[in-house]
Design an enzyme around this catalytic site. Sequence first.
Site, PDB file in Angstrom:
ATOM      1  N   HIS A 143      10.568  -5.447   6.731  1.00  0.00           N
ATOM      2  CA  HIS A 143      11.060  -5.115   5.373  1.00  0.00           C
ATOM      3  C   HIS A 143      12.406  -5.783   5.069  1.00  0.00           C
ATOM      4  CE1 HIS A 143       7.677  -2.504   5.053  1.00  0.00           C
ATOM      5  NE2 HIS A 143       8.129  -1.641   5.942  1.00  0.00           N
ATOM      6  N   ASP A 152       0.810  -3.737   6.399  1.00  0.00           N
ATOM      7  CA  ASP A 152       1.541  -2.486   6.596  1.00  0.00           C
ATOM      8  C   ASP A 152       0.713  -1.239   6.309  1.00  0.00           C
ATOM      9  OD1 ASP A 152       3.507  -0.587   6.917  1.00  0.00           O
ATOM     10  OD2 ASP A 152       4.866  -1.340   5.394  1.00  0.00           O
TER      11      ASP A 152
HETATM   12 ZN   LIG Z   1       5.694  -0.006   8.796  1.00  0.00          ZN
END
Ligand SMILES: [Zn+2]
Length: 449
Positions: A271, A322
């Site tokens: 991220h 994800d």
């Molecule tokens: Zn994750």
Amino acid sequence: MTQTPTRTTYWLEHAWLSTHVEPGVTVEVGDGRITAVRDDTPAPPPGAEILRGLTLPGLANAHSHAFHRALRSTVQVGSGTFWTWREVMYSVAERLTPETYHELARAVYAEMALAGVTCVGEFHYVHHAPGGAPYADPNAMGEALIAAAAEAGIRITLLDTCYLSSGFGQPPTRHQLRFSDRTAEAWAERSALLKDRDHTRIGAAVHSVRAVPADQLGTVARWAEQRRAPLHVHLSEQTAENDACREAHGCTPARLLADHGVLGPRTTGVHNTHLTDEDIALIGRGSTGTCMCPTTERDLADGIGPATALQRAGSPLSLGSDSHAVIDLLAEARAMELNERLRTRTRGHWTAAALLRAATVDGHAALGWDDAGTIEPGALADLTTIALDSVRTAGPVPRLGAETAVFAATAADVRHTVVGGRHIVRDGVHTLLPEVPKALARAVEALRA
Ligand SMILES: [Zn+2]
């Protein structure tokens, strides 16, 4: 399991060779690896397996939580934030057993194979039974995921994740007890029992700076260093994590990780969303990777991370699906550029080739597979073929295949997936698990009960 002892010749109608698209490429495969590549073959040699369309190196999905697939669509009802979404996610995590997780993950990894993914990085933290008691085999859950990948025909890097606390100085919540080994030393002992194998690499992960106390970060970093294994960490996905880190330690998560030896060239920050200029310099200077998951980051209202600045600073980019709101690495690649266009109101931040490198060679490197992600002699024979004659891809000239793959194609255009020289998806059908939608429905239903 992914390797075949026989020799196979593949003829690729068009092949993306890391920089450009070449028509008529013959690839020789022996013992699961590419042994020769010839780019002057306008017609298939006799006996060759023909891959019509555009063939890429296999795609690497560098960040996965397989069980999140059970949340698809159901979490789109109503409003909220990352934190309210997390409560729903925990309710599914609570119901997982080694058997139900195996069944779900096998179907999810088969869905990935159908989407052209040949290697998955599974960020795995549901280690123990509800309440935290270890299973008879303390790695029953991790082994279930490794077996699931083998049965779905793809490679896996099991990123065994250390998760010890719910926040800075706070014990795990009731839901999180099954994630916790109680100490990083106990995590290290359990993880050491997992072994690499043909289709499997074992790596490590720090769930986040929230979930591993600062004085135990070094234990995880050393475990990975001793094994030269990949090390992943969720990094600054939420501003609340940054605020709590500053309050507890007087610094950002990136600074804290750097000070405890977590950052470096075998580490990937997942991220990397809410960063300071100093964080970007720290991450880039040590060649720490950045795994972006733009569909999930949009889905969870996380924000848009400074991926272009990170790349300029020296951080290689990889991509992940994800939470599996969708599984489509081409969509993830496209979203990188399109998010940036919206943010800056200018075009052309990444070329299609740069995005494909993130989805292939750099993604594999982030997962510890330095010998995958290219079509060249010596590389693992992992290939993904995109149709160039579907309603989405018909029309553009084939030499613009990279642009077509990134900016027009979807996972539905994946026609063939080859792993270690073995055809796992042929003409859009999984050769090992032909009823993938039914398997997904069954596995998701079992967790709803
Ligand atoms: Zn994750």
